[in-house]
Motif scaffolding. Structure first.
Motif: not given
Ligand SMILES: [Mg+2]
Ligand SMILES: Nc1ncnc2c1ncn2[C@@H]1O[C@H](COP(=O)(O)OP(=O)(O)OP(=O)(O)O)[C@@H](O)[C@H]1O
Ligand SMILES: [Zn+2]
Length: 287
Positions: A170, A102, A124-125
């Motif tokens: 991602d 990332s 994801e984040e």
């Molecule tokens: Mg990552």
């Protein structure tokens, strides 16, 4: 009721079978089959591998389309790519958790956003986490768009609106298509999502980087089953205990494979080590 198709898929290698099997005939794993269902009417199979059709042409009349490449300015990365990012190409960046996928793609996204529209899809984040990282890396740009979304169909609506030239996804394991009933990260989802991304990229000439997780045992089937769909596969290797990371091309339709670059993980992100052969000769620990 839409028509449904039930298959059993080996989560290790992606082998499919119409019935449940205790042992996979392809990779020999035991108990690796999971039932995966999808609604056929919503997803005609021909929809995603939708290369522009056409009539047969003499090969000599086709050569006019030239390969457009874009340099990121990170010399070692451009070199491993084969001379920069090929327009419309789809690359998988894999590596173990925490290795720096990332971080690196945020650096690349930020650099290219100085010249064109770039979209970073974070499934994801949170956007706040990405922004905190970007601040640390010096990668904050008001031309860099962050989209927090897991549903790939919704993502594609924004792509239509924004028309970015580069997209980072991602990660592939956390994206899903709603017409496939199995969970995000399952072989079916990973494969269909990758095919969906590939289709968008080829149709619209968008360069795409897809993040794929690999466990220490390399046991997640995802990256393995999608290797043949994408144009290129790159891997980050190294040990989190050490700061050095090796970036390697495992497959590259636009360059040679087996190329590698060395990076150092710093507070400001991954910095290239300009001369990898010297690096290896000096025998610094790589982990
Ligand atoms: Mg990552
Ligand atoms: N302040 C910092 N200074 C130096 N290195 C840092 C700092 N913060 C994080 N890192 C490095 O960044 C790494 C995490 O990078 P990143 O989140 O990009 O990895 P990833 O491959 O995307 O991981 P994941 O699989 O969790 O998504 C850490 O393991 C650490 O090496
Ligand atoms: Zn198998």
């Amino acid at each position: 009721m839409p028509k449904r198709e039930t298959t059993f898929v080996c989560q290790k290698c992606g082998y499919t079978s119409p019935k449940w099997l205790g042992k996979c005939p392809e990779c020999g794993s035991w108990g690796s089959f999971i039932e995966e269902v999808r609604e056929l009417s919503k997803n005609p199979r021909s929809a995603w591998i939708d290369h522009k059709g056409g009539k047969p042409l003499p090969i000599t009349e086709i050569g006019s389309l030239k390969e457009e490449r874009e340099k990121t300015g990170i010399g070692e990365f451009d070199r491993v790519l084969g001379g920069g990012i090929v327009k419309g190409s789809v690359s998988l960046i894999s590596g173990e958790p925490g290795i720096g996928k990332s971080t690196f793609l945020l650096q690349v996204a930020s650099l290219l956003s100085e010249r064109e529209k770039v979209l970073y899809v974070t499934a994801e984040e949170s956007p706040e986490q990405i922004a905190i990282r970007a601040r640390r890396l010096g990668a904050l740009k008001d031309t860099l768009l962050i989209l927090s979304e897991n549903n790939l169909e919704k993502v594609s609506k924004y792509i239509d609106e924004i028309n970015p030239k580069l997209i980072v996804y991602d990660s592939i394991q956390t994206l899903f298509l709603p017409y496939i009933e199995s969970a995000a990260g399952s072989v079916s989802q990973v494969r269909e999502c990758t095919a969906f991304i590939t289709n968008i990229s080829k149709r619209r000439g968008i360069s795409s980087f897809i993040v794929g997780h690999v466990t220490k045992e390399g046991s997640i089937a995802g990256p393995k089953v999608l290797e043949h769909i994408v144009d290129a596969v790159f891997q980050f290797e190294g040990d989190r205990g050490y700061n050095f990371r090796v970036f390697r091309s495992l497959k590259n339709r636009f360059g040679s494979t087996g190329e590698l670059a060395v990076f150092e993980m710093t507070e400001r992100g991954l910095k290239e080590v300009p001369n990898p052969s010297e690096f290896f000769l000096s025998e610094r620990p790589l982990g």
